[in-house]
Design a protein around this motif. Sequence first.
Motif, PDB file in Angstrom:
ATOM      1  N   ALA A  33       0.797  -1.149   0.010  1.00 40.96           N
ATOM      2  CA  ALA A  33       0.005  -0.127   0.113  1.00 40.96           C
ATOM      3  C   ALA A  33       0.695   1.208  -0.025  1.00 40.96           C
ATOM      4  O   ALA A  33       0.682   2.246  -0.804  1.00 40.96           O
ATOM      5  N   ALA A  34       2.058   1.244   0.626  1.00 43.60           N
ATOM      6  CA  ALA A  34       2.835   2.454   0.884  1.00 43.60           C
ATOM      7  C   ALA A  34       3.561   2.606  -0.472  1.00 43.60           C
ATOM      8  O   ALA A  34       3.599   3.899  -0.985  1.00 43.60           O
ATOM      9  N   ALA A  35       3.863   1.473  -1.046  1.00 43.06           N
ATOM     10  CA  ALA A  35       4.536   1.618  -2.515  1.00 43.06           C
ATOM     11  C   ALA A  35       3.553   2.166  -3.531  1.00 43.06           C
ATOM     12  O   ALA A  35       4.063   3.170  -4.261  1.00 43.06           O
ATOM     13  N   ASN A  36       2.650   1.845  -3.533  1.00 43.70           N
ATOM     14  CA  ASN A  36       1.345   2.523  -4.359  1.00 43.70           C
ATOM     15  C   ASN A  36       1.116   4.027  -4.062  1.00 43.70           C
ATOM     16  O   ASN A  36       0.821   4.737  -5.053  1.00 43.70           O
ATOM     17  N   LEU A  37       1.252   4.300  -2.847  1.00 46.48           N
ATOM     18  CA  LEU A  37       0.831   5.566  -2.536  1.00 46.48           C
ATOM     19  C   LEU A  37       2.088   6.569  -2.988  1.00 46.48           C
ATOM     20  O   LEU A  37       1.967   7.748  -3.249  1.00 46.48           O
ATOM     21  N   VAL A  38       3.446   6.138  -2.661  1.00 50.74           N
ATOM     22  CA  VAL A  38       4.587   6.704  -3.288  1.00 50.74           C
ATOM     23  C   VAL A  38       4.511   7.132  -4.759  1.00 50.74           C
ATOM     24  O   VAL A  38       4.695   8.089  -4.937  1.00 50.74           O
ATOM     25  N   GLU A  39       4.096   6.035  -5.394  1.00 46.72           N
ATOM     26  CA  GLU A  39       3.780   6.263  -7.026  1.00 46.72           C
ATOM     27  C   GLU A  39       2.860   7.210  -7.275  1.00 46.72           C
ATOM     28  O   GLU A  39       2.812   8.118  -8.222  1.00 46.72           O
ATOM     29  N   ARG A  40       2.026   7.509  -6.380  1.00 46.17           N
ATOM     30  CA  ARG A  40       0.856   8.490  -6.632  1.00 46.17           C
ATOM     31  C   ARG A  40       1.153   9.754  -5.861  1.00 46.17           C
ATOM     32  O   ARG A  40       0.462  10.558  -5.805  1.00 46.17           O
ATOM     33  N   HIS A  62      10.505 -19.886   9.382  1.00 50.87           N
ATOM     34  CA  HIS A  62      11.188 -21.135   9.066  1.00 50.87           C
ATOM     35  C   HIS A  62      10.280 -21.761   8.045  1.00 50.87           C
ATOM     36  O   HIS A  62      10.598 -22.917   7.656  1.00 50.87           O
ATOM     37  N   THR A  63       9.093 -21.379   7.971  1.00 45.44           N
ATOM     38  CA  THR A  63       8.055 -22.005   7.201  1.00 45.44           C
ATOM     39  C   THR A  63       8.234 -21.801   5.392  1.00 45.44           C
ATOM     40  O   THR A  63       8.207 -20.655   5.416  1.00 45.44           O
ATOM     41  N   ARG A  64       8.033 -22.722   4.591  1.00 43.45           N
ATOM     42  CA  ARG A  64       8.408 -22.338   3.401  1.00 43.45           C
ATOM     43  C   ARG A  64       6.870 -21.816   2.820  1.00 43.45           C
ATOM     44  O   ARG A  64       5.854 -22.578   2.969  1.00 43.45           O
ATOM     45  N   LEU A  65       6.744 -21.098   1.945  1.00 40.87           N
ATOM     46  CA  LEU A  65       5.515 -20.577   1.251  1.00 40.87           C
ATOM     47  C   LEU A  65       5.172 -21.469   0.011  1.00 40.87           C
ATOM     48  O   LEU A  65       6.180 -22.244  -0.474  1.00 40.87           O
ATOM     49  N   PHE A  66       3.797 -21.623  -0.317  1.00 40.98           N
ATOM     50  CA  PHE A  66       3.451 -22.348  -1.449  1.00 40.98           C
ATOM     51  C   PHE A  66       3.722 -21.586  -2.677  1.00 40.98           C
ATOM     52  O   PHE A  66       4.216 -22.267  -3.735  1.00 40.98           O
ATOM     53  N   SER A  67       3.588 -20.346  -2.732  1.00 42.03           N
ATOM     54  CA  SER A  67       3.505 -19.644  -4.042  1.00 42.03           C
ATOM     55  C   SER A  67       5.174 -19.315  -4.155  1.00 42.03           C
ATOM     56  O   SER A  67       5.861 -19.208  -3.449  1.00 42.03           O
ATOM     57  N   PRO A  68       5.607 -19.456  -5.499  1.00 46.16           N
ATOM     58  CA  PRO A  68       7.070 -19.051  -5.976  1.00 46.16           C
ATOM     59  C   PRO A  68       7.010 -17.461  -6.169  1.00 46.16           C
ATOM     60  O   PRO A  68       5.950 -16.755  -6.055  1.00 46.16           O
ATOM     61  N   TRP A  69       8.288 -17.015  -6.167  1.00 47.10           N
ATOM     62  CA  TRP A  69       8.355 -15.617  -6.134  1.00 47.10           C
ATOM     63  C   TRP A  69       7.597 -14.848  -7.045  1.00 47.10           C
ATOM     64  O   TRP A  69       7.163 -13.690  -6.921  1.00 47.10           O
ATOM     65  N   LYS A  70       7.088 -15.509  -8.296  1.00 48.32           N
ATOM     66  CA  LYS A  70       6.421 -14.604  -9.279  1.00 48.32           C
ATOM     67  C   LYS A  70       5.121 -14.231  -8.758  1.00 48.32           C
ATOM     68  O   LYS A  70       4.410 -13.354  -9.577  1.00 48.32           O
ATOM     69  N   HIS A  71       4.576 -14.701  -7.835  1.00 55.54           N
ATOM     70  CA  HIS A  71       3.439 -14.560  -7.105  1.00 55.54           C
ATOM     71  C   HIS A  71       3.487 -13.727  -5.800  1.00 55.54           C
ATOM     72  O   HIS A  71       2.280 -13.442  -5.384  1.00 55.54           O
ATOM     73  N   LEU A  72       4.705 -13.279  -5.595  1.00 57.36           N
ATOM     74  CA  LEU A  72       4.939 -12.991  -4.114  1.00 57.36           C
ATOM     75  C   LEU A  72       5.198 -11.516  -4.055  1.00 57.36           C
ATOM     76  O   LEU A  72       5.402 -10.941  -2.863  1.00 57.36           O
ATOM     77  N   VAL A  73       5.441 -10.848  -5.175  1.00 59.61           N
ATOM     78  CA  VAL A  73       6.022  -9.614  -5.239  1.00 59.61           C
ATOM     79  C   VAL A  73       4.875  -8.439  -5.787  1.00 59.61           C
ATOM     80  O   VAL A  73       4.566  -8.797  -6.693  1.00 59.61           O
ATOM     81  N   ASP A  74       4.742  -7.510  -4.980  1.00 63.33           N
ATOM     82  CA  ASP A  74       3.867  -6.457  -5.627  1.00 63.33           C
ATOM     83  C   ASP A  74       4.335  -5.781  -6.611  1.00 63.33           C
ATOM     84  O   ASP A  74       5.515  -5.223  -6.643  1.00 63.33           O
ATOM     85  N   PRO A  75       3.618  -5.319  -7.869  1.00 64.32           N
ATOM     86  CA  PRO A  75       4.204  -4.837  -8.785  1.00 64.32           C
ATOM     87  C   PRO A  75       4.689  -3.527  -8.665  1.00 64.32           C
ATOM     88  O   PRO A  75       5.721  -2.953  -9.120  1.00 64.32           O
ATOM     89  N   ALA A  76       3.830  -2.534  -7.888  1.00 71.85           N
ATOM     90  CA  ALA A  76       4.486  -1.142  -7.598  1.00 71.85           C
ATOM     91  C   ALA A  76       5.864  -1.242  -6.636  1.00 71.85           C
ATOM     92  O   ALA A  76       6.688  -0.512  -6.998  1.00 71.85           O
ATOM     93  N   SER A  77       5.674  -2.283  -5.870  1.00 71.58           N
ATOM     94  CA  SER A  77       7.084  -2.254  -4.952  1.00 71.58           C
ATOM     95  C   SER A  77       8.108  -2.801  -5.712  1.00 71.58           C
ATOM     96  O   SER A  77       9.285  -2.329  -5.604  1.00 71.58           O
ATOM     97  N   ARG A  78       7.825  -3.789  -6.684  1.00 71.47           N
ATOM     98  CA  ARG A  78       8.965  -4.282  -7.774  1.00 71.47           C
ATOM     99  C   ARG A  78       9.663  -3.035  -8.311  1.00 71.47           C
ATOM    100  O   ARG A  78      10.845  -2.914  -8.376  1.00 71.47           O
ATOM    101  N   ARG A  79       8.593  -2.221  -8.822  1.00 68.41           N
ATOM    102  CA  ARG A  79       9.198  -1.017  -9.690  1.00 68.41           C
ATOM    103  C   ARG A  79       9.912  -0.092  -8.672  1.00 68.41           C
ATOM    104  O   ARG A  79      11.324   0.421  -9.226  1.00 68.41           O
TER     105      ARG A  79
END
Length: 438
Positions: A33-40, A62-79
């Motif tokens: 949410a913060a990353a999206n607000l930064v962009e705006r 210590h627990t492994r997630l189900f989803s791979p990295w491609k599903h775990l990163v927010d687009p605005a945060s990635r940018r």
Amino acid sequence: MTLLDLTPRVADTSRMTALPVAIIGAGPIGLAAAANLVERGTDFIIFEAGDEVASSVRSWGHTRLFSPWKHLVDPASRRLLEQQGWVLPDPERAPSGAGLVEKYVAPLAALEEIAPHIRTGAEVIGVTKDGMDRTRTARRAATPFSVRVRTADGQVDDIAARAVIDASGTYLSPNSLSSSGLELLGMTEIADRVTAALPDVLGRDRAEFAGRRGTVVGAGHSAANTLLALVKLAREEAGTTVTWLIRNAKAVRVSSSPDDELIGRADLGSRVDRAVERGDIALVDGFEIIRARRAGDAVELIGHRHGEVVTHETDIVVNATGFRPNLDMLREIRLELDEIVEAPKRLAPLIDPNVHSCGTVEPHGFRELTHPEQGFFIVGMKSYGRAPTFLLATGYEQVRSVTAWLAGDTASAANVELVLPATGVCSTDAGSGGSCCS
């Protein structure tokens, strides 16, 4: 119902627009949410109850997630991250919770556009309208929010905000061990023998379980992860036993479907099935817990099973019964929640765990998350109430839509799109377990 009915605007006054958007929780969704607000170009402040960002994720790191990295990163945060040279880890690999924090969440929180806006050790204990309880209506829409925050040193202060995004999650609000949903009778007697979901059985918490009778209560993914860790511990530590207590008539639980695109989740279900078949896990189904008591150095769980009163004796209990939203801090906010799953009223039919799996939830955004209180939104896992089918990718689209609406970009806010991996059933009992991990 018209679009206007669904989307009351935050009052556009100089007093309001000069204030920041308050974000509750510095986990992956709150930071997105913060990353999206930064962009705006919208000012914000983040309140995190823990001493570090993503404190809940760190607790089950210590627990492994189900989803791979491609599903775990927010687009605005990635940018924002990629502008600083950050590179997405292997898109097809699923990290642990600790890996998610180390390689993504912590670098995101450290960005100069975000870091100065984060207050750690700041627990939000109440949200209201400035000077108004929930009963007052006159000029309510034009009145700022007041967020009451308690810091680690015990100081309490009220912070004004133009809007509030509650991304505080549910990890710190577990469901009761009692099948009634109320606090378990006798809980105070056995509290020192009950652990939260996802203990670090093979690491930090090993001594608590080694050589003892461990009982996991709950039928979701959190339970499955702990059960498998206990099975491994039992091979290494003599005297360790593993019992699985569920209230369902049969073990309807985690996915083991070959059609599940989240391979880690399908594998998790299959491994639990095999462990039960081998006798490594003693499955006790149909057990509805009604009370507990100490019996010398042991714990007794007393309940109904197949019409009879029965007792289960153990040494340590893992509460993996799932989670519920903490609504206490929102008593003075006008909410519209579903009476069953405690999710926003318009979202609830889309996430009903009796109908939907993680991957069949329709795209949704600000419309479905709107409450009668203008400018207030619950997002992320907390927006799902007691439904255990949340995925991070869903939360990222939620906050993209909400922040677009707060910025006045109604067209972008309404254009919600979400592609989720095809899944098996996450859970068919909203109280049976948590959706760990996305």
